[in-house]
Structures are given as C-alpha cells and as structure tokens.
Motif scaffolding. Structure first.
Motif, PDB file in Angstrom:
ATOM      1  N   GLU A 158       0.218  -1.008 -15.689  1.00  0.00           N
ATOM      2  CA  GLU A 158       1.449  -1.422 -16.109  1.00  0.00           C
ATOM      3  C   GLU A 158       2.271  -0.517 -15.528  1.00  0.00           C
ATOM      4  O   GLU A 158       3.536  -0.622 -15.797  1.00  0.00           O
ATOM      5  N   GLY A 159       2.019   0.376 -14.389  1.00  0.00           N
ATOM      6  CA  GLY A 159       2.904   1.266 -13.551  1.00  0.00           C
ATOM      7  C   GLY A 159       3.093   2.367 -14.488  1.00  0.00           C
ATOM      8  O   GLY A 159       3.788   3.056 -14.108  1.00  0.00           O
ATOM      9  N   LYS A 160       2.404   2.606 -15.834  1.00  0.00           N
ATOM     10  CA  LYS A 160       2.594   3.897 -16.306  1.00  0.00           C
ATOM     11  C   LYS A 160       1.976   5.141 -15.698  1.00  0.00           C
ATOM     12  O   LYS A 160       0.640   5.020 -15.278  1.00  0.00           O
TER      13      LYS A 160
ATOM     14  N   LEU B  45       6.582   1.998 -13.108  1.00  0.00           N
ATOM     15  CA  LEU B  45       6.621   1.326 -11.804  1.00  0.00           C
ATOM     16  C   LEU B  45       6.522  -0.339 -11.892  1.00  0.00           C
ATOM     17  O   LEU B  45       5.565  -0.779 -12.529  1.00  0.00           O
ATOM     18  N   PRO B  46       7.389  -0.914 -11.174  1.00  0.00           N
ATOM     19  CA  PRO B  46       7.389  -2.432 -11.213  1.00  0.00           C
ATOM     20  C   PRO B  46       6.335  -2.734 -10.219  1.00  0.00           C
ATOM     21  O   PRO B  46       6.769  -2.811  -8.840  1.00  0.00           O
ATOM     22  N   LEU B  47       4.957  -2.807 -10.494  1.00  0.00           N
ATOM     23  CA  LEU B  47       4.043  -2.989  -9.663  1.00  0.00           C
ATOM     24  C   LEU B  47       3.578  -4.580  -9.483  1.00  0.00           C
ATOM     25  O   LEU B  47       3.474  -5.272 -10.371  1.00  0.00           O
TER      26      LEU B  47
ATOM     27  N   ASN C 212       0.896  -1.125  -0.001  1.00  0.00           N
ATOM     28  CA  ASN C 212       0.144  -0.082   0.178  1.00  0.00           C
ATOM     29  C   ASN C 212       0.756   1.311   0.132  1.00  0.00           C
ATOM     30  O   ASN C 212       0.509   2.249   0.490  1.00  0.00           O
ATOM     31  N   GLY C 213       2.165   1.101  -0.545  1.00  0.00           N
ATOM     32  CA  GLY C 213       3.120   2.276  -0.519  1.00  0.00           C
ATOM     33  C   GLY C 213       4.036   2.391  -1.602  1.00  0.00           C
ATOM     34  O   GLY C 213       4.334   1.168  -2.253  1.00  0.00           O
TER      35      GLY C 213
ATOM     36  N   HIS D 245       0.011  -4.141  -5.426  1.00  0.00           N
ATOM     37  CA  HIS D 245      -0.271  -2.891  -5.692  1.00  0.00           C
ATOM     38  C   HIS D 245      -1.082  -2.365  -6.402  1.00  0.00           C
ATOM     39  O   HIS D 245      -1.752  -1.272  -6.232  1.00  0.00           O
ATOM     40  N   ARG D 246      -1.334  -3.174  -7.567  1.00  0.00           N
ATOM     41  CA  ARG D 246      -2.595  -2.691  -8.439  1.00  0.00           C
ATOM     42  C   ARG D 246      -3.762  -2.595  -7.749  1.00  0.00           C
ATOM     43  O   ARG D 246      -4.745  -1.773  -8.120  1.00  0.00           O
TER      44      ARG D 246
END
Length: 265
Positions: A220-222, A245-247, A198-199, A251-252
C-alpha cells in the motif's frame, strides 16, 4: 460537469488552433501530425513514444479543452493523477482522453504526458543502448556504462515523480537521489536497471535509509521500519508526517524483493 469527446467534424477555429499548437510545442510535442474530426495530432520531435491529440470543445472553440494520449502507460498514470478529467469515448487508437475547463489544467496534463512518456521504460532504455553500443567489457568501459545508465535512470525518475520526493515533497534537485529498489548490480538485465518502476526518487536521508535496508514499503506504499531503528533516525525521517507512496503493480513486484532481502517479511 460531464463532457463527451464526440466533437463535431469541423475545422478548428484559427485562434484555438494557434493556442493548441502552442500548447503542444511548449510541452514537448513539436511535430504536427495532421488534423481530423476537430482534433489536432502531435508527436515529439525527440523520439519520445506516443501520439497525442488536442481539441477545443464547443461551437466557438475554447473550453472544454481535450487531451487524448496514445501511450498506454501514460494514459494509466494520467487517469490516477487527473481522475475528474477522464472522459469517454476515447477517440481512435488512443488509450485515454481527458477534458479540462481551464487551458492551464490541460497544459499541466500535457506536460505530464510528455514527461511520463520520456520516463517509461522503453525510451530511457533505447537511449542508453544507443549510447553504450560501442563500449566493450573492460573495467573502464563497465564503469562508463554504469555511469551513463545511472544518469538515464535518474532523469527518468525525475520525469516520473515530477521532480520531487513523493514522501517529503522536497524538490531541490541537489537533495534528491535516484534510489534503485533492486540494486544495479543485482538486476538481471539493463532493462531492469533502467526501469523507472525499479526506482524511487527520494530525499537524501530517505534514500540512505532505504538503500541500507533500514526502511522499506508495503504493497500500500506505507513505510516499514526496523524495530531496533535509532529513535533519532525515526525522528529525522518523520514517519508520522509522510503519505503512502503511490505505487504501481510493477513497483510492488520490485518492492517485494527489497522487503525479503532486508528481512521485512
């Protein structure tokens, strides 16, 4: 080169035993936990969850250098960060095994294993709960509780993101901010408040934009930006120069709340 973790059942050579022990000790796994089938087993003496195992690969010892990790979340993240090192079969109860031609690379992965295990949700939450167990529900105590929680959350993000902003590469800690995706006050539980998924660990200007809802991120982290964003802010954030971002899936899930809350979808 393809390697197998099927190591002959033989004692570890004293020279390589010493090197493996030193590697484990220097990277947080200071509690020896036995030896079997050519592997040395270690745990953290700080209560960080998950056992690791180390081995040297050939008849005389030395390269390849093997690392196996028990923690499922750590194994998953290491598979993303060291895809070329992934090997089979995975020994015993472990969830991931990796082989490195260079001991320095093995030590790098070992360091990541320790920091990831320290960051992933169960450990920061357990430390936080122990620290605040004696606190009540007065205003002062609620403020103290949040201050303690925010400190644990920041440390977890520093561990997870390798102490640098994944967008800008900035690693100066004074310029890094622990950004909640779902804000502290809106979280449903302490588990969510302390959850590293969550961060984001962001440089201060990105944190301010993200916290204000001027930017968000897709699955996709864009980076997504508000259409009326000031051109000077767009220039400052340098959107064209950042990588996605490598999520993770976790995270998503949280980022979907952020996009909806700030009107990106």
């Amino acid at each position: 080169m393809a390697w197998s973790t099927s190591i002959r059942s033989r004692p570890v050579h004293p020279i390589y035993r010493s090197e493996l022990q030193q590697a484990a000790y220097n990277h947080g796994f200071r509690k020896e936990n036995g030896e079997a089938d050519g592997w040395l087993y270690f745990r953290s003496d700080e209560g960080v969850p998950g056992e690791i195992a180390l081995a040297s690969g050939n008849e005389e010892g030395g390269a390849p250098w093997f690392l196996a990790v028990e923690h499922a979340g750590v194994a998953a993240k290491l598979r993303d960060e060291f895809p070329a090192a992934l090997v089979e079969p995975v020994p015993g109860q472990f969830r991931g095994a990796f082989a490195f031609s260079d001991q320095a690379e093995m030590r790098q992965a070992l360091s990541r294993a320790f920091h990831l295990a320290r960051a992933l949700p169960a450990f920061p939450l357990s430390q936080f709960e122990a620290d605040v167990a004696s606190l009540g529900d007065t205003e002062v105590e609620r403020i103290t509780r949040e201050r303690i929680g925010q400190a644990y959350f920041r440390n977890a993000l520093l561990d997870y993101w390798n102490s640098k902003c994944p967008l800008t590469g900035i690693s100066e800690r004074a310029l890094l901010r622990a950004s909640h995706i779902v804000p502290w006050a809106r979280c449903r539980s302490d588990e969510e408040r302390l959850d590293v998924f969550n961060g984001l660990l962001l440089a201060a200007h990105w944190d301010a934009a993200f916290d204000a809802g001027l930017v968000s991120f897709d699955d996709e982290g864009k980076a997504l930006i508000k259409p009326d964003l000031d051109p000077a802010v767009i220039y400052l954030l340098a959107f064209q120069q950042i990588s996605p971002l490598p999520l993770s899936d976790a995270h998503r899930h949280q980022m979907a709340w952020h996009r909806k809350h700030f009107g990106f979808e």
